[in-house]
Design an enzyme around this catalytic site. Structure first.
Site, mmCIF file in Angstrom:
data_model
loop_
_atom_site.group_PDB
_atom_site.id
_atom_site.type_symbol
_atom_site.label_atom_id
_atom_site.label_comp_id
_atom_site.label_asym_id
_atom_site.label_seq_id
_atom_site.Cartn_x
_atom_site.Cartn_y
_atom_site.Cartn_z
ATOM 1 N N SER A 252 0.854 -1.193 0.000
ATOM 2 C CA SER A 252 0.000 0.000 0.000
ATOM 3 C C SER A 252 0.883 1.234 0.000
ATOM 4 O O SER A 252 1.980 1.222 0.583
ATOM 5 C CB SER A 252 -0.893 0.018 1.248
ATOM 6 O OG SER A 252 -1.538 1.271 1.391
ATOM 7 N N TYR B 30 -2.815 -0.223 9.809
ATOM 8 C CA TYR B 30 -2.733 -0.680 8.412
ATOM 9 C C TYR B 30 -1.422 -0.255 7.767
ATOM 10 O O TYR B 30 -0.701 -1.076 7.186
ATOM 11 C CB TYR B 30 -3.912 -0.122 7.618
ATOM 12 C CG TYR B 30 -3.941 -0.567 6.177
ATOM 13 C CD1 TYR B 30 -4.263 -1.883 5.850
ATOM 14 C CD2 TYR B 30 -3.653 0.321 5.142
ATOM 15 C CE1 TYR B 30 -4.297 -2.305 4.527
ATOM 16 C CE2 TYR B 30 -3.679 -0.090 3.823
ATOM 17 C CZ TYR B 30 -4.007 -1.403 3.517
ATOM 18 O OH TYR B 30 -4.021 -1.813 2.197
#
Length: 261
Positions: free
Chosen positions: A141, A154
């Site tokens: 990500s 995250y």
């Protein structure tokens, strides 16, 4: 005289039940890969397989279960052939502040995004190392490389995953095996839409594109959010021999959203 049977290598797609994983399975199949699909969502796996236009093995498994993953990898290699390519797309997402979020959310995030990733990389990577052949791409990500409000768990889990893959690429380079990361930004998936006030209203996409200075998000310079196929095409490239001299890299596919910070 014994006739030699040629076995077409396998491309393993982990996290293939929806979103980017489903798009990756379709893109790789269209590019000539013989894919085998893994995800904990059996119904989603079968739906993906039904879209591919060719008989496709599916193996439901939760990547948090190390022993189950080891068994599935051994079974795939025994039944379908050597795993030459790995596209690891599996991951989970939640938001919450560093100070106030539920510790169980952090545990779950790391169990899947970090330890679960390792559960897959180890048996697949060892088999590739023994054969001195293979290519690995893991979906990370862009939040691994730039701070995002509410994404402590995250973003840090993806940062850990990114470094694991880069170190793995260094360790496997001497065997001719490559390992890279694709780091998407905002992509039109169920995960992305879960962030929107109304998941069915494309106004959420406009918010991602325009950014939010109160959250220190600069928006997307290219003026669009990604489609899952944008990420899938990048995965296909990095797995292919066209990328034969690329390893240990994190390729951001985010329309410039992080300004490659």
């Amino acid at each position: 005289m014994t006739e030699t049977t040629h076995v077409t290598p396998v491309t393993l797609v982990v996290g293939a039940a929806q979103g980017i994983g489903r798009a990756t399975a379709r893109t790789l199949t269209d590019a000539g890969h013989r894919v085998v699909l893994v995800d904990r969502d059996a119904d989603g796996l079968h739906k993906t397989a039904s879209m591919l236009g060719t008989p496709t093995p599916v193996h439901p498994v939760d990547i948090r279960d190390h022993d189950a993953v080891e068994y599935v990898v051994r079974s795939i290699e025994a039944e379908h052939g050597p795993i030459e390519h790995l596209a690891h797309v599996a991951g989970v997402f939640t938001t919450g502040s560093v100070l106030d979020s539920d510790p169980e959310d952090w545990r779950y995030m790391y169990d899947v995004n970090v330890t679960g990733l390792l559960s897959v990389l180890r048996p697949v990577g060892r088999a590739m190392r023994e054969r001195r052949s293979g290519s690995i791409v893991v979906v990370g990500s862009n939040s691994a490389g730039v701070p995002r409000m509410g994404m402590g768990a995250y973003g840090s889990s993806k940062a850990a995953a990114t470094m694991i893959v880069r170190v793995l690429g260094l360790e496997l380079a001497q065997y001719g095996i490559r390992a890279n990361i694709v780091a998407p930004g905002s992509t039109d998936t169920a995960m992305q839409r879960s962030l929107w006030e109304d998941p069915n209203d494309d106004a959420g996409a406009r918010s991602a594109i325009e950014g939010d200075l109160s959250q220190f998000k600069v928006g997307i310079p290219l003026g669009r959010i990604a489609e899952p196929t944008d990420i899938a095409e990048t995965i296909e490239f990095l797995l292919s021999d066209r990328a034969r001299h690329i390893t240990m890299q994190a390729l951001y596919v985010d329309g410039g959203a992080t300004l490659r910070a």
